[in-house]
Design a protein around this motif. Structure first.
Motif, PDB file in Angstrom:
ATOM      1  N   HIS A 195      -6.101   3.626  29.944  1.00 34.57           N
ATOM      2  CA  HIS A 195      -7.240   4.746  30.253  1.00 34.57           C
ATOM      3  C   HIS A 195      -6.525   5.920  31.090  1.00 34.57           C
ATOM      4  N   THR A 196      -5.791   5.599  32.145  1.00 32.85           N
ATOM      5  CA  THR A 196      -5.133   6.521  33.040  1.00 32.85           C
ATOM      6  C   THR A 196      -4.231   7.458  32.134  1.00 32.85           C
ATOM      7  N   TYR A 197      -3.292   7.001  31.353  1.00 32.52           N
ATOM      8  CA  TYR A 197      -2.383   7.660  30.696  1.00 32.52           C
ATOM      9  C   TYR A 197      -2.915   8.186  29.287  1.00 32.52           C
ATOM     10  N   GLY A 198      -4.021   8.083  29.012  1.00 32.46           N
ATOM     11  CA  GLY A 198      -4.679   8.542  27.743  1.00 32.46           C
ATOM     12  C   GLY A 198      -4.058   7.689  26.311  1.00 32.46           C
ATOM     13  N   LEU A 199      -3.859   6.416  26.432  1.00 30.84           N
ATOM     14  CA  LEU A 199      -3.270   5.717  25.560  1.00 30.84           C
ATOM     15  C   LEU A 199      -4.479   5.034  24.701  1.00 30.84           C
ATOM     16  N   PRO A 200      -4.375   5.139  23.466  1.00 25.42           N
ATOM     17  CA  PRO A 200      -5.468   4.451  22.757  1.00 25.42           C
ATOM     18  C   PRO A 200      -5.388   2.767  22.796  1.00 25.42           C
ATOM     19  N   CYS A 201      -6.572   2.328  22.581  1.00 24.62           N
ATOM     20  CA  CYS A 201      -6.646   0.876  22.121  1.00 24.62           C
ATOM     21  C   CYS A 201      -7.688   0.377  21.109  1.00 24.62           C
ATOM     22  N   HIS A 202      -7.866   1.432  20.394  1.00 21.51           N
ATOM     23  CA  HIS A 202      -8.766   1.150  18.919  1.00 21.51           C
ATOM     24  C   HIS A 202      -7.948   1.947  17.669  1.00 21.51           C
ATOM     25  N   CYS A 203      -8.260   1.681  16.663  1.00 20.44           N
ATOM     26  CA  CYS A 203      -7.790   2.307  15.760  1.00 20.44           C
ATOM     27  C   CYS A 203      -9.072   3.470  15.473  1.00 20.44           C
ATOM     28  N   PRO A 204      -8.399   4.576  14.942  1.00 18.24           N
ATOM     29  CA  PRO A 204      -7.255   5.120  14.432  1.00 18.24           C
ATOM     30  C   PRO A 204      -6.203   5.479  15.454  1.00 18.24           C
ATOM     31  N   TYR A 264      -3.596 -11.571   9.346  1.00 18.65           N
ATOM     32  CA  TYR A 264      -4.813 -10.900   9.816  1.00 18.65           C
ATOM     33  C   TYR A 264      -5.008  -9.537   8.744  1.00 18.65           C
ATOM     34  N   SER A 265      -6.031  -9.571   7.971  1.00 22.64           N
ATOM     35  CA  SER A 265      -6.140  -8.714   7.123  1.00 22.64           C
ATOM     36  C   SER A 265      -6.472  -7.146   7.671  1.00 22.64           C
ATOM     37  N   ASN A 266      -7.268  -7.186   8.778  1.00 29.42           N
ATOM     38  CA  ASN A 266      -7.577  -5.979   9.400  1.00 29.42           C
ATOM     39  C   ASN A 266      -7.379  -6.240  11.044  1.00 29.42           C
ATOM     40  N   ALA A 267      -6.156  -5.968  11.409  1.00 26.66           N
ATOM     41  CA  ALA A 267      -5.894  -6.231  13.084  1.00 26.66           C
ATOM     42  C   ALA A 267      -6.816  -5.207  13.825  1.00 26.66           C
ATOM     43  N   CYS A 268      -7.245  -4.064  13.226  1.00 27.01           N
ATOM     44  CA  CYS A 268      -7.929  -3.324  14.149  1.00 27.01           C
ATOM     45  C   CYS A 268      -9.387  -3.956  14.634  1.00 27.01           C
ATOM     46  N   ASP A 269      -9.786  -4.903  13.783  1.00 23.82           N
ATOM     47  CA  ASP A 269     -11.107  -5.715  13.944  1.00 23.82           C
ATOM     48  C   ASP A 269     -10.785  -6.727  15.217  1.00 23.82           C
ATOM     49  N   LEU A 270      -9.380  -7.090  15.367  1.00 22.42           N
ATOM     50  CA  LEU A 270      -8.874  -8.072  16.638  1.00 22.42           C
ATOM     51  C   LEU A 270      -9.413  -7.072  17.728  1.00 22.42           C
ATOM     52  N   LEU A 271      -8.769  -5.825  17.840  1.00 20.69           N
ATOM     53  CA  LEU A 271      -8.739  -4.911  19.010  1.00 20.69           C
ATOM     54  C   LEU A 271     -10.342  -4.831  19.309  1.00 20.69           C
ATOM     55  N   ASP A 272     -11.130  -4.523  18.317  1.00 23.76           N
ATOM     56  CA  ASP A 272     -12.685  -4.452  18.388  1.00 23.76           C
ATOM     57  C   ASP A 272     -13.377  -5.626  19.189  1.00 23.76           C
ATOM     58  N   GLN A 273     -12.615  -6.586  19.056  1.00 26.59           N
ATOM     59  CA  GLN A 273     -13.347  -7.956  19.400  1.00 26.59           C
ATOM     60  C   GLN A 273     -12.830  -8.237  20.905  1.00 26.59           C
ATOM     61  N   PRO A 285     -14.780  -3.857  23.047  1.00 29.83           N
ATOM     62  CA  PRO A 285     -15.769  -3.486  22.065  1.00 29.83           C
ATOM     63  C   PRO A 285     -15.562  -1.798  21.816  1.00 29.83           C
ATOM     64  N   PRO A 286     -16.045  -1.117  20.614  1.00 27.97           N
ATOM     65  CA  PRO A 286     -15.955  -0.090  20.308  1.00 27.97           C
ATOM     66  C   PRO A 286     -16.830   0.654  21.227  1.00 27.97           C
ATOM     67  N   GLY A 287     -16.438   1.954  21.597  1.00 25.92           N
ATOM     68  CA  GLY A 287     -17.426   2.644  22.884  1.00 25.92           C
ATOM     69  C   GLY A 287     -16.831   2.261  24.209  1.00 25.92           C
ATOM     70  N   GLN A 288     -16.120   1.410  24.438  1.00 26.41           N
ATOM     71  CA  GLN A 288     -15.979   1.118  25.857  1.00 26.41           C
ATOM     72  C   GLN A 288     -14.492   1.631  26.024  1.00 26.41           C
ATOM     73  N   ASP A 289     -14.639   2.126  27.310  1.00 29.23           N
ATOM     74  CA  ASP A 289     -13.110   2.770  27.631  1.00 29.23           C
ATOM     75  C   ASP A 289     -11.884   1.544  27.580  1.00 29.23           C
ATOM     76  N   CYS A 290     -10.736   2.238  27.350  1.00 34.85           N
ATOM     77  CA  CYS A 290      -9.562   1.425  27.440  1.00 34.85           C
ATOM     78  C   CYS A 290      -9.444   0.864  28.552  1.00 34.85           C
ATOM     79  N   PRO A 291      -8.732  -0.383  28.890  1.00 37.68           N
ATOM     80  CA  PRO A 291      -8.367  -0.829  29.989  1.00 37.68           C
ATOM     81  C   PRO A 291      -7.585  -0.182  30.679  1.00 37.68           C
ATOM     82  N   GLU A 292      -7.257  -0.277  32.187  1.00 32.43           N
ATOM     83  CA  GLU A 292      -6.179   0.399  32.941  1.00 32.43           C
ATOM     84  C   GLU A 292      -4.929  -0.340  32.631  1.00 32.43           C
ATOM     85  N   PRO A 293      -3.798   0.181  32.612  1.00 32.25           N
ATOM     86  CA  PRO A 293      -3.532   1.581  33.020  1.00 32.25           C
ATOM     87  C   PRO A 293      -3.545   2.557  31.552  1.00 32.25           C
TER      88      PRO A 293
END
Length: 194
Positions: free
Chosen positions: A131-140, A109-118, A121-129
Motif C-alpha cells: 500500500h505504501t509503495y502503491g503496488l497493486p494486489c488485485h487484477c488488473p 488455477y484457471s483464474n489466479a485473480c480469484d485467489l488474490l480476491d480470496q 477482498p476487493p475494495g480492501q486496501d492492499c497490505p503494507e508495504p
C-alpha cells in the motif's frame, strides 16, 4: 514489480486461501532455508523478475522477513490469468512431483485473480508495504516497471498438510492468458517444521 506482486500474492494465496481439510495436521513451519529463485520462461516472456532478495537465511516462522524486488511486465495482466504450479520434493536424491491435493501442490488455477480476491477482498486496501509503495494486489495489473524497496514482512505461524513437511522443495509457477505464457518463476527452499 507488478509481476512480482502477482506471483508472490498468488503463491501466498494458493497456500492460505484453501479451506481447512481433514489432511491437515498440526505441523507448523519452523524455518525456511536456502531460498533461491530464477526466471524460467522464454526470453520474450512479457513478465520478468529482475531482482529478488529475501533475508535472513534461515527464515524463522513466525518471524520477520526482509525483502526487496524489481520486475516488469510489458502487457497488462487482466483476468482471467491462469497459473500452473508445479511442486516437487526431493526424496532419496530424486525430485518427485507432488500431485494437486485439496488445491495444494502441482495444481492448475484457471483464474489466479480469484485467489488474490480470496486473500484480500476487493475494495480492501492492499497490505503494507504494498500500500505504501502503491503496488497493486488485485487484477488488473497494468504494464510497467515496479520496485519494492527493502521492506519488512511478518510471517505468522503456518500450518502444513501432513504430506508437506521437512525437506527440500522446488516450486515453479507459470502465468498465462489467452493460451500464451506471460511469465515463469522458479523458487527453491527447504522447510523445517516444528
Amino acid at each position: 514489480m507488478r509481476d512480482l506482486s502477482i506471483l508472490l500474492s498468488l503463491c501466498i494465496a494458493s497456500l492460505l486461501a484453501q479451506p481447512t481439510c481433514t489432511l491437515r495436521s498440526h505441523l507448523k513451519i519452523k524455518e525456511l532455508v536456502g531460498f533461491a529463485w530464477k526466471n524460467c520462461g522464454s526470453p520474450d516472456d512479457p513478465a520478468v523478475m529482475k531482482t529478488l532478495s529475501i533475508s535472513p537465511d534461515p527464515i524463522s516462522v513466525p518471524g520477520n522477513l526482509m525483502a526487496s524486488a524489481m520486475g516488469t511486465t510489458s502487457v497488462a495482466l487482466t483476468a482471467p490469468v491462469s497459473l500452473n504450479v508445479t511442486l516437487e520434493k526431493e526424496v532419496a536424491g530424486f525430485w518427485v512431483k507432488i500431485p494437486c491435493l485439496e488445491e495444494i501442490g502441482s495444481c492448475h488455477y484457471s483464474n489466479a485473480c480469484d485467489l488474490l480476491d480470496q486473500v484480500i477482498p476487493p475494495g480492501q486496501d492492499c497490505p503494507e508495504p504494498l500500500h505504501t509503495y502503491g503496488l497493486p494486489c488485485h487484477c488488473p495489473f497494468k504494464a510497467g516497471d515496479y520496485s519494492l524497496p527493502q521492506s519488512q514482512f511478518y510471517l505468522p505461524d503456518i500450518e502444513l498438510p501432513f504430506w508437506l513437511t521437512n525437506g527440500n522443495y522446488r516450486v515453479q509457477g507459470v502465468m498465462g492468458a489467452d493460451g500464451k505464457e506471460l511469465g515463469c518463476l522458479k523458487v527453491s527452499l527447504s522447510i523445517h517444521s516444528a
